[in-house]
Design a protein around this motif. Structure first.
Motif: not given
Length: 501
Positions: A295-316
């Motif tokens: 419910t926090t009103l942080g910055p509105t996502p402006k890109w399709f995959g922001s904070l949805i796509y996952e990082c695939g580096y080992p153990r991340c």
């Protein structure tokens, strides 16, 4: 020499105080009549009125600040006058606490009180103070009695499902074609105003409530809904922009589902047309009141995959965010822990979007739809919720009558409310809308996709596809470019198969 011939600078200094609780016309006629009577009393006694204080349309019982009354106390404390003239003691006070402060001031400054209706109240004597306290107690009892009558009338209206007045609620108030006379506050002028039927829906506003409910049930956000309201040019019924809190409050109103409320408690069905069916309303309530919902009103996502796509580096285990490099001209997705370089945001988003559109355009796209909630008896759950609410009302009455004690009331009401929460959750499960609905089975998926707001597209992405960004290969790729599509790992969360990558 008579008192009326005494020079004003030699006569006893007095002030007048007038007040009326409710001025329906706004013309101030009530306080004007009080002032005229008080001036006549002062003239008969030969007092010099040095100031008149008036609080129009302000209740002494409500606890709201009375500006002129406070100004009068300050002036009396500074020795402005030694007599207060008022129409009746209940114009001065309806609160014992306020009366005691007034008595203390009058004792300290030698101020006496004279009323048109009740004569002189000598607060310097025990009998005078007793009289003032008795009159104050009577006035307070009258106010409390009036408050009880008003409260009972409002509850009766609410139980009957009738509109009890106030600002027109968004969604209701169809024009009837008739008019009625209304007196303009402050001028006393009479004007014709349209008559509204508060039981009838306003089509445009009702459609907005329905669309807003659908957006939340489909995975949309309140922020997206606020933008949607603004784009449609919709405002509150007072003409103000619909902000985040207002939009949330609109969707959480039981009135939307035709449910009557009194003092925050649901008490049955109203007489007005419902804008939303109850299961969908309960679902929205369950979603918006979910403690895990961000419910926090942080910055509105402006890109399709922001904070949805996952990082695939080992153990991340972090997701990626879109940032700008090179003077802001090259938006790229980067791991929040800064693993590796960035991925061109436009290229990656276009690639994922095309995958989703291609999959939703297949003949078997219907297999992607989430199955409907099985075994949810909506009618039975609604009837059960009504029984529980009646039980809560009955327990409150039994507690008020002394038939059960506080421990029994608390235990019973806690159990009933927990049962209600469970029913609301089940109703919500039955009404939550799959974000893919509206995309599956349409002739042109891309056209519909392009018309959707960003938060709806992001809801489809979350629901349908897992995207992991593996470490890319360095250098030029076989296709001649530098974007490594093979480092983009996709996993379909629904359906029997996936498009070829």
């Amino acid at each position: 020499m008579t008192a009326t011939n005494t020079p004003s600078d030699q006569r006893i200094r007095a002030v007048i105080y007038t007040r009326i609780s409710q001025d329906r016309t706004g013309a101030g006629l009530g306080v004007d009549r009080q002032r005229e009577d008080c001036e006549a009393l002062a003239e008969r006694n030969g007092w010099n009125v040095v100031e008149t204080y008036s609080d129009n349309d302000v209740s002494a019982y409500s606890g709201k600040a009375r500006k002129d009354y406070q100004r009068m106390l300050a002036d009396l404390d500074n020795g402005t006058a030694t007599i207060v003239v008022t129409w009746h003691t209940d114009r001065l006070h309806r609160s014992p606490t306020e009366l005691e402060k007034y008595i203390d001031l009058c004792e300290r400054r030698g101020v006496s009180t004279h009323t048109v209706q009740a004569g002189k109240i000598d607060l310097a004597t025990p009998s005078g103070r007793m009289t003032a306290r008795i009159l104050g107690a009577v006035a307070r009892q009258e106010s409390e009695h009036k408050g009880d009558r008003v409260a009972r009338a409002r509850r009766q209206k609410a139980k009957a499902g009738l509109w009890s007045g106030g600002i027109r609620p968004f969604g209701w108030g169809m024009l009837t074609g008739e008019t009625k006379k209304k007196t303009v506050k402050g001028t006393g002028e009479e004007i014709d105003v349209p008559v509204l039927d508060m039981n009838k829906l306003v089509p445009e506003e009702a459609a907005a409530l329905d669309a807003g409910t659908d957006q939340i049930l489909s995975g949309g956000s309140i922020r997206g809904l606020v933008r949607w309201f603004a784009d449609k040019g919709l405002t509150s019924t007072t003409g103000k922009p619909i902000d985040h809190q207002a939009a949330r409050d609109l969707l959480l109103r039981p009135r939307n589902a035709g449910i009557a409320v009194y003092r925050g408690e649901e008490i049955g069905k109203g007489k007005w047309e419902a804008a939303i069916d109850e299961p969908r309303f309960r679902a929205v309530v369950a979603i918006l009141n979910n403690p895990s919902r961000v419910t926090t009103l942080g910055p509105t996502p402006k890109w399709f995959g922001s904070l949805i796509y996952e990082c695939g580096y080992p153990r991340c285990t972090k997701t990626v965010k879109c940032t700008r490099t090179g003077g802001g001209n090259h938006p790229s997705y980067r791991c929040q822990d800064q693993h590796g370089g960035g991925r061109k945001a436009k290229t990656l988003d276009r690639y994922i979007k095309d995958l989703i559109i291609e999959r939703l355009s297949r003949d078997d796209a219907g297999e992607l739809l989430a199955p409907a909630a099985d075994g949810v008896d909506v009618a039975g759950l609604q009837a059960e919720s009504e029984r529980i609410r009646r039980r809560l009302t009955d327990m409150a009455g039994m507690f008020g009558a002394g038939q059960i004690d506080m421990a029994q009331f608390t235990e019973g009401s806690d159990t009933a409310r927990a049962q209600l929460e469970g029913i609301t959750a089940q109703l919500g499960r039955a009404a939550v809308k799959d974000p893919l609905v509206g995309l599956v089975g349409v002739p042109d998926v891309r056209k519909v996709w392009d018309s959707l707001p960003l938060d709806r597209r992001r809801a489809v992405l979350r629901s349908l596809l897992r995207v992991t960004l593996r470490p890319p290969r360095p250098g030029r790729m076989p296709d001649g470019g530098y974007f490594d599509y093979q480092a983009i790992e996709t996993e379909w969360k629904r359906g029997p198969g996936a498009p070829e990558c």
